[in-house]
Design a protein around this motif. Structure first.
Motif, PDB file in Angstrom:
ATOM      1  N   ARG A  47       0.811  -1.219   0.000  1.00  0.00           N
ATOM      2  CA  ARG A  47       0.000   0.000   0.000  1.00  0.00           C
ATOM      3  C   ARG A  47       0.839   1.262   0.000  1.00  0.00           C
ATOM      4  O   ARG A  47       0.347   2.335  -0.333  1.00  0.00           O
ATOM      5  N   THR A  48       2.113   1.139   0.395  1.00  0.00           N
ATOM      6  CA  THR A  48       3.026   2.282   0.377  1.00  0.00           C
ATOM      7  C   THR A  48       3.783   2.297  -0.939  1.00  0.00           C
ATOM      8  O   THR A  48       4.330   1.272  -1.353  1.00  0.00           O
ATOM      9  N   ALA A  49       3.808   3.462  -1.573  1.00  0.00           N
ATOM     10  CA  ALA A  49       4.400   3.552  -2.911  1.00  0.00           C
ATOM     11  C   ALA A  49       5.894   3.252  -2.904  1.00  0.00           C
ATOM     12  O   ALA A  49       6.420   2.669  -3.845  1.00  0.00           O
ATOM     13  N   ASP A  50       6.597   3.665  -1.853  1.00  0.00           N
ATOM     14  CA  ASP A  50       8.053   3.500  -1.812  1.00  0.00           C
ATOM     15  C   ASP A  50       8.452   2.895  -0.470  1.00  0.00           C
ATOM     16  O   ASP A  50       8.959   3.586   0.410  1.00  0.00           O
ATOM     17  N   PRO A  51       8.219   1.586  -0.293  1.00  0.00           N
ATOM     18  CA  PRO A  51       8.537   0.960   0.990  1.00  0.00           C
ATOM     19  C   PRO A  51      10.035   0.935   1.254  1.00  0.00           C
ATOM     20  O   PRO A  51      10.849   0.909   0.325  1.00  0.00           O
ATOM     21  N   LYS A  52      10.395   0.939   2.534  1.00  0.00           N
ATOM     22  CA  LYS A  52      11.804   0.895   2.905  1.00  0.00           C
ATOM     23  C   LYS A  52      12.386  -0.476   2.551  1.00  0.00           C
ATOM     24  O   LYS A  52      11.679  -1.486   2.570  1.00  0.00           O
ATOM     25  N   GLU A 151      -8.831   5.815   5.056  1.00  0.00           N
ATOM     26  CA  GLU A 151     -10.180   6.135   5.521  1.00  0.00           C
ATOM     27  C   GLU A 151     -10.462   7.630   5.583  1.00  0.00           C
ATOM     28  O   GLU A 151     -11.475   8.043   6.152  1.00  0.00           O
ATOM     29  N   ALA A 152      -9.607   8.422   4.977  1.00  0.00           N
ATOM     30  CA  ALA A 152      -9.807   9.872   5.020  1.00  0.00           C
ATOM     31  C   ALA A 152     -11.082  10.305   4.300  1.00  0.00           C
ATOM     32  O   ALA A 152     -11.652  11.366   4.604  1.00  0.00           O
ATOM     33  N   PHE A 153     -11.568   9.488   3.365  1.00  0.00           N
ATOM     34  CA  PHE A 153     -12.755   9.847   2.589  1.00  0.00           C
ATOM     35  C   PHE A 153     -13.980  10.067   3.469  1.00  0.00           C
ATOM     36  O   PHE A 153     -14.919  10.772   3.078  1.00  0.00           O
ATOM     37  N   HIS A 154     -14.007   9.475   4.657  1.00  0.00           N
ATOM     38  CA  HIS A 154     -15.156   9.638   5.549  1.00  0.00           C
ATOM     39  C   HIS A 154     -15.434  11.112   5.848  1.00  0.00           C
ATOM     40  O   HIS A 154     -16.586  11.496   6.075  1.00  0.00           O
ATOM     41  N   PHE A 155     -14.400  11.933   5.853  1.00  0.00           N
ATOM     42  CA  PHE A 155     -14.558  13.324   6.271  1.00  0.00           C
ATOM     43  C   PHE A 155     -15.136  14.208   5.173  1.00  0.00           C
ATOM     44  O   PHE A 155     -15.415  15.387   5.418  1.00  0.00           O
ATOM     45  N   GLU A 156     -15.352  13.646   3.992  1.00  0.00           N
ATOM     46  CA  GLU A 156     -16.055  14.398   2.956  1.00  0.00           C
ATOM     47  C   GLU A 156     -17.488  14.711   3.376  1.00  0.00           C
ATOM     48  O   GLU A 156     -18.103  15.630   2.834  1.00  0.00           O
ATOM     49  N   HIS A 161     -15.635  21.810   8.137  1.00  0.00           N
ATOM     50  CA  HIS A 161     -14.374  21.964   8.859  1.00  0.00           C
ATOM     51  C   HIS A 161     -13.216  22.239   7.899  1.00  0.00           C
ATOM     52  O   HIS A 161     -13.301  21.961   6.699  1.00  0.00           O
ATOM     53  N   SER A 162     -12.123  22.772   8.453  1.00  0.00           N
ATOM     54  CA  SER A 162     -10.875  22.945   7.713  1.00  0.00           C
ATOM     55  C   SER A 162      -9.924  21.825   8.126  1.00  0.00           C
ATOM     56  O   SER A 162      -9.808  21.528   9.328  1.00  0.00           O
ATOM     57  N   TYR A 163      -9.249  21.228   7.155  1.00  0.00           N
ATOM     58  CA  TYR A 163      -8.462  20.032   7.438  1.00  0.00           C
ATOM     59  C   TYR A 163      -6.995  20.192   7.052  1.00  0.00           C
ATOM     60  O   TYR A 163      -6.669  20.720   5.984  1.00  0.00           O
ATOM     61  N   VAL A 164      -6.133  19.709   7.940  1.00  0.00           N
ATOM     62  CA  VAL A 164      -4.733  19.470   7.619  1.00  0.00           C
ATOM     63  C   VAL A 164      -4.572  17.955   7.658  1.00  0.00           C
ATOM     64  O   VAL A 164      -4.797  17.324   8.700  1.00  0.00           O
ATOM     65  N   ILE A 165      -4.209  17.360   6.528  1.00  0.00           N
ATOM     66  CA  ILE A 165      -4.220  15.907   6.379  1.00  0.00           C
ATOM     67  C   ILE A 165      -2.796  15.418   6.146  1.00  0.00           C
ATOM     68  O   ILE A 165      -2.163  15.760   5.143  1.00  0.00           O
ATOM     69  N   ARG A 166      -2.294  14.617   7.089  1.00  0.00           N
ATOM     70  CA  ARG A 166      -0.932  14.091   6.942  1.00  0.00           C
ATOM     71  C   ARG A 166      -0.983  12.597   6.631  1.00  0.00           C
ATOM     72  O   ARG A 166      -1.689  11.840   7.286  1.00  0.00           O
ATOM     73  N   SER A 167      -0.206  12.207   5.626  1.00  0.00           N
ATOM     74  CA  SER A 167      -0.126  10.796   5.247  1.00  0.00           C
ATOM     75  C   SER A 167       1.220  10.545   4.582  1.00  0.00           C
ATOM     76  O   SER A 167       1.910  11.478   4.159  1.00  0.00           O
ATOM     77  N   VAL A 168       1.586   9.272   4.486  1.00  0.00           N
ATOM     78  CA  VAL A 168       2.849   8.905   3.846  1.00  0.00           C
ATOM     79  C   VAL A 168       2.754   9.129   2.340  1.00  0.00           C
ATOM     80  O   VAL A 168       3.660   9.689   1.716  1.00  0.00           O
ATOM     81  N   ASP A 169       1.650   8.685   1.749  1.00  0.00           N
ATOM     82  CA  ASP A 169       1.399   8.852   0.316  1.00  0.00           C
ATOM     83  C   ASP A 169       0.160   9.725   0.125  1.00  0.00           C
ATOM     84  O   ASP A 169      -0.664   9.854   1.039  1.00  0.00           O
ATOM     85  N   PRO A 170      -0.001  10.321  -1.053  1.00  0.00           N
ATOM     86  CA  PRO A 170      -1.171  11.175  -1.294  1.00  0.00           C
ATOM     87  C   PRO A 170      -2.480  10.407  -1.148  1.00  0.00           C
ATOM     88  O   PRO A 170      -2.559   9.214  -1.448  1.00  0.00           O
ATOM     89  N   VAL A 171      -3.501  11.099  -0.671  1.00  0.00           N
ATOM     90  CA  VAL A 171      -4.831  10.518  -0.592  1.00  0.00           C
ATOM     91  C   VAL A 171      -5.398  10.421  -2.008  1.00  0.00           C
ATOM     92  O   VAL A 171      -5.433  11.416  -2.737  1.00  0.00           O
ATOM     93  N   THR A 172      -5.802   9.226  -2.397  1.00  0.00           N
ATOM     94  CA  THR A 172      -6.358   9.016  -3.739  1.00  0.00           C
ATOM     95  C   THR A 172      -7.676   8.260  -3.646  1.00  0.00           C
ATOM     96  O   THR A 172      -7.759   7.262  -2.916  1.00  0.00           O
ATOM     97  N   PRO A 173      -8.693   8.720  -4.393  1.00  0.00           N
ATOM     98  CA  PRO A 173      -8.713   9.975  -5.141  1.00  0.00           C
ATOM     99  C   PRO A 173      -8.683  11.166  -4.192  1.00  0.00           C
ATOM    100  O   PRO A 173      -8.987  11.015  -3.004  1.00  0.00           O
ATOM    101  N   PRO A 174      -8.345  12.358  -4.691  1.00  0.00           N
ATOM    102  CA  PRO A 174      -8.289  13.536  -3.822  1.00  0.00           C
ATOM    103  C   PRO A 174      -9.628  13.783  -3.139  1.00  0.00           C
ATOM    104  O   PRO A 174     -10.693  13.543  -3.715  1.00  0.00           O
ATOM    105  N   LEU A 175      -9.564  14.245  -1.908  1.00  0.00           N
ATOM    106  CA  LEU A 175     -10.781  14.492  -1.153  1.00  0.00           C
ATOM    107  C   LEU A 175     -11.535  15.697  -1.699  1.00  0.00           C
ATOM    108  O   LEU A 175     -10.932  16.696  -2.110  1.00  0.00           O
ATOM    109  N   ARG A 176     -12.837  15.586  -1.688  1.00  0.00           N
ATOM    110  CA  ARG A 176     -13.693  16.689  -2.128  1.00  0.00           C
ATOM    111  C   ARG A 176     -14.056  17.525  -0.903  1.00  0.00           C
ATOM    112  O   ARG A 176     -15.133  17.412  -0.343  1.00  0.00           O
ATOM    113  N   LEU A 177     -13.093  18.346  -0.492  1.00  0.00           N
ATOM    114  CA  LEU A 177     -13.263  19.222   0.659  1.00  0.00           C
ATOM    115  C   LEU A 177     -12.839  20.632   0.268  1.00  0.00           C
ATOM    116  O   LEU A 177     -11.790  20.811  -0.386  1.00  0.00           O
ATOM    117  N   PRO A 178     -13.608  21.646   0.655  1.00  0.00           N
ATOM    118  CA  PRO A 178     -13.306  23.011   0.217  1.00  0.00           C
ATOM    119  C   PRO A 178     -12.060  23.612   0.858  1.00  0.00           C
ATOM    120  O   PRO A 178     -11.409  24.476   0.271  1.00  0.00           O
TER     121      PRO A 178
END
Length: 261
Positions: A47-52, A151-156, A161-178
């Motif tokens: 699930r990680t694009a560039d594993p160690k 599971e970040a999609f739940h917050f759509e 709210h305003s979100y700061v989203i931290r993850s190892v890889d980009p959230v895909t598909p991008p979240l539909r949040l203003p």
């Protein structure tokens, strides 16, 4: 790949398969890598694009559920299956338990202890990420999402709210949040750096999973210091298999279980 995962010239050695993806899994694999008593390999979900890089031979990708894993355990003559996946990887842990039972393979879970509430913590415990969304309430808040990307999609469903989203890889598909900001980063994260992030982004509340361990605990300690609420997704009841909390404990049990007759 399965045909070359283990050392075919050392068939007398017990084969150990580690289901990895965590710091603990990599540490355990490193400590087993030079142990001449065992033939050890690790499997990563991919699930990680560039594993160690891993210290032992690695397999990337799923098995095809409990059925596929059971076939692999049987075909590769695995003596011990070690579930060292993320504490919230419930599906693979379930599959590991079921596959081990079907094939009468010894199974061990390496589970880091979960974080405990300390004086000054402002935790709102919830049972799922979906429940965490509701715990934010209707009044707009500055939210730091530190739950990974799966599971970040739940917050759509809570675009107020305003979100700061931290993850190892980009959230895909991008979240539909203003109003959202993405931070791509890999731990460990120091408490001082986490406190600076929370203050600079004017965070009101953190959403986190009770993953345990030290690598991502900095945000929890920083929240305590700053008086910031943490909506904490608690762990589900783990699979009923022998479990240890440290690599030292795992190595002791491995030596006991796989001792020569």
């Amino acid at each position: 790949m399965a045909a070359t995962l283990f050392d075919t010239s050392a068939m007398e050695k017990p084969r150990i398969l580690i289901l990895g993806g965590t710091t603990e899994a990599r540490e355990l694999a490193s400590r087993l890598a030079d142990d001449v008593r065992y033939d050890t390999a690790i499997s990563l979900a991919g699930r990680t694009a560039d594993p160690k890089p891993q210290p032992v031979k690695a397999r990337i990708g799923g098995f095809g559920g409990a059925d596929g894993l059971a076939h692999f355990l049987r075909d590769e003559n695995i003596a011990l299956l070690i579930d060292a996946t993320h504490p919230f990887a419930a599906r693979i842990s379930h599959n590991a338990t079921e596959a081990a039972q079907r094939t009468s393979t010894k199974v061990l879970a390496l589970r880091r202890p979960q974080w405990q509430l300390e004086p000054g913590d402002r935790w709102t415990p919830v049972e799922s990420v979906a429940e965490a969304v509701h715990a934010l309430g209707p009044i707009p808040r500055r939210v730091f999402l530190a739950i990974g990307r799966q599971e970040a999609f739940h917050f759509e469903t809570a675009p107020e709210h305003s979100y700061v989203i931290r993850s190892v890889d980009p959230v895909t598909p991008p979240l539909r949040l203003p109003d959202q900001e993405a931070i791509l980063a890999t731990g460990p994260f120091a408490e001082a750096d986490e406190a600076a992030l929370l203050e600079n982004r004017k965070i009101d509340v953190i959403v986190a999973k009770n993953s345990g361990g030290s690598a991502t605990y900095g945000k929890i300690a920083a929240a305590r210091r700053l008086g910031i609420e943490v909506v904490m997704v608690e762990r589900r009841k783990p699979a009923d298999v022998p479990a240890v909390g440290t690599c030292d404990e795992a190595l002791d049990l491995i030596a006991h279980w796989l001792a020569p007759a």
